[in-house]
Design a protein around this motif. Structure first.
Motif, mmCIF file in Angstrom:
data_model
loop_
_atom_site.group_PDB
_atom_site.id
_atom_site.type_symbol
_atom_site.label_atom_id
_atom_site.label_comp_id
_atom_site.label_asym_id
_atom_site.label_seq_id
_atom_site.Cartn_x
_atom_site.Cartn_y
_atom_site.Cartn_z
ATOM 1 N N MET A 196 -6.058 4.326 2.305
ATOM 2 C CA MET A 196 -6.852 3.818 1.177
ATOM 3 C C MET A 196 -8.233 4.662 1.065
ATOM 4 O O MET A 196 -8.673 5.037 0.076
ATOM 5 C CB MET A 196 -7.494 2.339 1.316
ATOM 6 N N ALA A 197 -9.007 4.968 2.375
ATOM 7 C CA ALA A 197 -10.182 5.802 2.213
ATOM 8 C C ALA A 197 -9.840 7.095 1.734
ATOM 9 O O ALA A 197 -10.609 7.595 0.969
ATOM 10 C CB ALA A 197 -10.711 5.870 3.564
ATOM 11 N N TYR A 198 -8.683 7.686 2.313
ATOM 12 C CA TYR A 198 -8.562 8.989 1.977
ATOM 13 C C TYR A 198 -8.122 9.293 0.530
ATOM 14 O O TYR A 198 -8.611 10.201 -0.088
ATOM 15 C CB TYR A 198 -7.131 9.620 2.886
ATOM 16 N N GLU A 199 -7.614 8.351 -0.180
ATOM 17 C CA GLU A 199 -6.921 8.386 -1.413
ATOM 18 C C GLU A 199 -8.246 8.319 -2.363
ATOM 19 O O GLU A 199 -8.416 8.765 -3.299
ATOM 20 C CB GLU A 199 -5.997 7.131 -1.856
ATOM 21 N N LYS A 200 -9.205 7.429 -1.735
ATOM 22 C CA LYS A 200 -10.544 7.055 -2.769
ATOM 23 C C LYS A 200 -11.317 8.450 -2.876
ATOM 24 O O LYS A 200 -11.883 8.880 -3.631
ATOM 25 C CB LYS A 200 -11.209 6.004 -1.800
ATOM 26 N N GLU A 201 -11.141 9.199 -1.378
ATOM 27 C CA GLU A 201 -11.909 10.492 -1.455
ATOM 28 C C GLU A 201 -11.171 11.579 -2.358
ATOM 29 O O GLU A 201 -11.633 12.618 -2.422
ATOM 30 C CB GLU A 201 -12.031 10.936 0.053
ATOM 31 N N GLU A 214 -1.716 10.808 -3.250
ATOM 32 C CA GLU A 214 -1.224 9.414 -2.866
ATOM 33 C C GLU A 214 -0.545 9.668 -1.298
ATOM 34 O O GLU A 214 0.143 10.477 -1.256
ATOM 35 C CB GLU A 214 0.098 8.901 -3.751
ATOM 36 N N PRO A 256 -9.054 11.814 -5.286
ATOM 37 C CA PRO A 256 -8.186 11.497 -6.504
ATOM 38 C C PRO A 256 -6.947 12.377 -6.654
ATOM 39 O O PRO A 256 -7.213 13.462 -6.676
ATOM 40 C CB PRO A 256 -9.239 11.140 -7.474
ATOM 41 N N ARG A 292 0.803 -1.212 0.075
ATOM 42 C CA ARG A 292 0.018 -0.022 -0.015
ATOM 43 C C ARG A 292 0.821 1.166 0.036
ATOM 44 O O ARG A 292 0.650 2.329 0.442
ATOM 45 C CB ARG A 292 -0.842 -0.197 1.308
#
Length: 257
Positions: free
Chosen positions: A57-62, A67, A64, A8
């Motif tokens: 992962m949640a932050y990156e999804k929110e 990283e 775009p 990750r």
């Protein structure tokens, strides 16, 4: 030794040569190679290793184009990295004392979570440890974190109130090293955060420490003044205090700030 996760984009605890290269500031868009617009490096206490994998992962999804790379270690080691100018954007420690010592290097910190300690034992609790007083038993191998480490300082605070004194067979550099010693059977017991014991529930048991004998560990987060991504770093720290991050933290066993 510092705890790490792979797969990750989570960095090794000791910052690698790649992290020693200053990160690019936010741009107006990704390049043709598909590189992220913003790269955030977050130095975080070892006890956050598992939960921050989920949070990242949640932050990156929110967000775009952003990283998030985490570097995990004992808070005292993270502080040394900050003082040496390691390229990073935000810091999360397992105590307020360490963060307070970096006031000239950080923005205003905010506590994002709390935790408590437990006694970690081997699976099935083979030594039948029921409480702190049992840790003084002759021949029992107890391992603690070094007193320079937040969990080690918390452990000393707890144990100094008990008589006779507990004499550890080793003092480790972070909570994950303590947990590993117990999980591998190299120690009979150790003091760790409740959340760390839960992360190894298939290999260790956790003996609760009553609140009257326990301490509360606070986790402050702050931006770093030398960040090249100041706005993005501030946004990440704010997000940690928001509803989604708080649910992730509390689902992992952390307490409300």
């Amino acid at each position: 030794m510092p705890s790490t996760l792979s797969g990750r984009r989570i960095a090794a605890t000791a910052l690698t040569a790649a992290l020693l290269v200053p990160l690019a500031a936010c741009g107006s868009g990704g390049d043709v190679s598909g590189a992220p617009e913003t790269q955030l490096t977050v130095l975080a206490a070892a006890s956050l290793t598992d939960v921050f994998a989920t949070a990242g992962m949640a932050y990156e999804k929110e967000h775009p184009g952003t990283e998030v790379t985490f570097s995990f270690a004992g808070s005292q080691e993270l502080a040394a990295q900050v003082e040496q100018g390691a390229p990073a954007d935000a810091l999360v420690t397992a105590d307020t004392k360490t963060m307070d010592g970096l006031v000239s290097e950080t923005g205003t910190p905010t506590v994002i979570a709390k935790n408590r300690l437990v006694i970690a034992t081997g699976e099935g609790n083979p030594e039948n440890i029921k409480g702190l007083d049992d840790l003084t038993a002759g021949g029992l191998k107890v391992v603690l974190a070094a007193p320079e480490v937040p969990v080690g300082r918390y452990s000393k605070q707890i144990l100094d109130a008990r008589k006779p004194a507990v004499r550890p067979v080793s003092q480790e550099t972070d909570v994950r090293a303590v947990l590993s010693k117990v999980a591998l059977g190299e120690a009979d017991a150790g003091l760790v955060y409740r959340t760390d014991a839960a992360s190894e529930a298939d290999r260790v048991d956790a003996v609760d420490i009553p609140d009257a004998q326990n301490v509360v560990a606070s986790y402050p987060a702050a931006t770093l003044r030398h960040s090249q991504n100041a706005k993005a770093a501030a946004a990440f720290v704010r997000w940690l205090g928001g509803a989604e991050a708080q649910k992730i933290l509390q689902d992992a066993g952390f307490q409300k700030p």
